[in-house]
Write a protein that holds these residues in place. Structure first.
Motif, PDB file in Angstrom:
ATOM      1  N   PRO A 106       0.801  -1.226   0.000  1.00  0.00           N
ATOM      2  CA  PRO A 106       0.000   0.000   0.000  1.00  0.00           C
ATOM      3  C   PRO A 106       0.834   1.275   0.000  1.00  0.00           C
ATOM      4  O   PRO A 106       0.400   2.307  -0.519  1.00  0.00           O
ATOM      5  CB  PRO A 106      -0.838  -0.124   1.282  1.00  0.00           C
ATOM      6  CG  PRO A 106      -0.108  -1.091   2.133  1.00  0.00           C
ATOM      7  CD  PRO A 106       0.548  -2.058   1.187  1.00  0.00           C
ATOM      8  N   GLY A 111       1.104   3.612  -4.334  1.00  0.00           N
ATOM      9  CA  GLY A 111       0.735   4.410  -3.163  1.00  0.00           C
ATOM     10  C   GLY A 111       1.436   5.753  -3.153  1.00  0.00           C
ATOM     11  O   GLY A 111       0.815   6.792  -2.886  1.00  0.00           O
ATOM     12  N   CYS A 122      -7.660   6.815  -0.129  1.00  0.00           N
ATOM     13  CA  CYS A 122      -7.174   5.827  -1.097  1.00  0.00           C
ATOM     14  C   CYS A 122      -7.435   4.390  -0.643  1.00  0.00           C
ATOM     15  O   CYS A 122      -7.458   4.088   0.546  1.00  0.00           O
ATOM     16  CB  CYS A 122      -5.672   6.017  -1.320  1.00  0.00           C
ATOM     17  SG  CYS A 122      -5.244   7.572  -2.130  1.00  0.00           S
ATOM     18  N   ILE A 124      -6.834   0.065  -2.345  1.00  0.00           N
ATOM     19  CA  ILE A 124      -6.223  -0.766  -3.385  1.00  0.00           C
ATOM     20  C   ILE A 124      -7.181  -0.929  -4.563  1.00  0.00           C
ATOM     21  O   ILE A 124      -8.376  -1.174  -4.387  1.00  0.00           O
ATOM     22  CB  ILE A 124      -5.854  -2.150  -2.825  1.00  0.00           C
ATOM     23  CG1 ILE A 124      -4.850  -2.017  -1.667  1.00  0.00           C
ATOM     24  CG2 ILE A 124      -5.275  -3.043  -3.917  1.00  0.00           C
ATOM     25  CD1 ILE A 124      -3.524  -1.430  -2.048  1.00  0.00           C
ATOM     26  N   MET A 138      -3.970   1.833  -7.110  1.00  0.00           N
ATOM     27  CA  MET A 138      -4.580   2.600  -6.039  1.00  0.00           C
ATOM     28  C   MET A 138      -5.655   3.496  -6.642  1.00  0.00           C
ATOM     29  O   MET A 138      -5.533   3.947  -7.789  1.00  0.00           O
ATOM     30  CB  MET A 138      -3.517   3.457  -5.339  1.00  0.00           C
ATOM     31  CG  MET A 138      -3.909   4.036  -4.015  1.00  0.00           C
ATOM     32  SD  MET A 138      -4.037   2.788  -2.716  1.00  0.00           S
ATOM     33  CE  MET A 138      -2.315   2.297  -2.521  1.00  0.00           C
TER      34      MET A 138
END
Length: 259
Positions: A106, A111, A122, A124, A138
């Protein structure tokens, strides 16, 4: 301090077990029992990067893209990869790669890309089957909606892009999906996430037709979309091993040129 000590830290930090099945991340070349003198961080491992490491007295090169990927059938002085590997072995330089495992974290490539673009809330884009906060890409939101053309101009400025290839008729952008590197496989995921725009790289002509007007689709370049991988790796190593030199390669730039 041995190279194995640094490799152990990199394994715990970047988790090679998170890599995709086709990948070859982790400790790739070198003698783990050798004394560690410092690290050079780059996106790709090339002859020029090896020469730079030698000049600076650094015997570990950590890259995003694996130097050995898909196998090597020959190691001779007749190919760039052969000469590079031979010089590394002669010079006692080791190699490590954090590739799709870094992509799937992440706080990894996508990210940081989302962070640089100012996205918040945010999540995934395509979570991994193993569960947890891992996966490709993301998706997040801008502070406020922007006209599509203004958004693309801002992206060019923030990422230092010479050009952006795009398609789509969106007039405004608020929710944005991103995927560093080759992300054409996740166009449908961006649409399902109701993103107004999807930024990735290595898109083919017919990839731009997939959204059928439902998405502003932009190719921002492979190198450019992954450029911050070096900073992630550099920061981790330099903070942990502060008594040893760690530098980002100065000789590397995208192999793609624009005029």
């Amino acid at each position: 301090m041995k190279i194995n000590d640094v490799i152990a830290f990199l394994d715990v930090t970047f988790h090679p077990e998170y890599q995709e099945d086709y990948d070859n991340a982790g400790f790739l070349v070198g003698d783990g029992e050798a004394e560690y003198s410092g690290a050079l961080v780059a996106l790709d491992l090339t002859e020029a990067v090896v020469a730079e490491a030698k000049r600076q007295g650094l015997n570990l090169i950590v890259t995003h893209h694996p130097f050995i990927f898909g196998g090597m059938r020959r190691v001779t002085d007749r190919t760039c990869s052969g000469r590079t590997l031979m010089e590394m072995i002669r010079s006692g330089i080791a190699a490590y790669a954090a590739h799709t495992n870094l992509d799937n974290m992440p706080d990894g490539v996508s990210g940081v890309l989302a962070e640089r673009l100012g996205l918040h809330n945010c999540r995934i884009l395509r979570p991994m089957a193993v569960g947890g906060n891992l996966g490709a890409g993301m998706v997040g939101e801008l502070d406020e909606s922007m006209p599509a053309e203004a958004f693309l101009s801002k992206v060019k400025q923030l990422l230092g892009l010479p050009v952006v290839r795009y398609s789509g008729e969106q007039t405004a952008v608020r929710r944005v999906a991103v995927c560093g590197g080759s992300g054409s496989d996740f166009i449908a995921d961006a649409i399902a996430a109701r993103a107004d725009a999807y930024l990735t790289a290595d898109l083919k002509y017919h990839d731009f037709q997939q959204p059928e007007g439902r998405l502003l689709l932009a190719d921002i370049g492979h190198y450019e979309s992954e450029q911050f991988a070096r900073e992630i790796i550099y920061r981790a190593i330099s903070e942990k091993f502060c008594n040893f030199a760690c530098r980002i390669s100065e000789c590397q730039q995208s192999i793609v040129r624009y005029i």
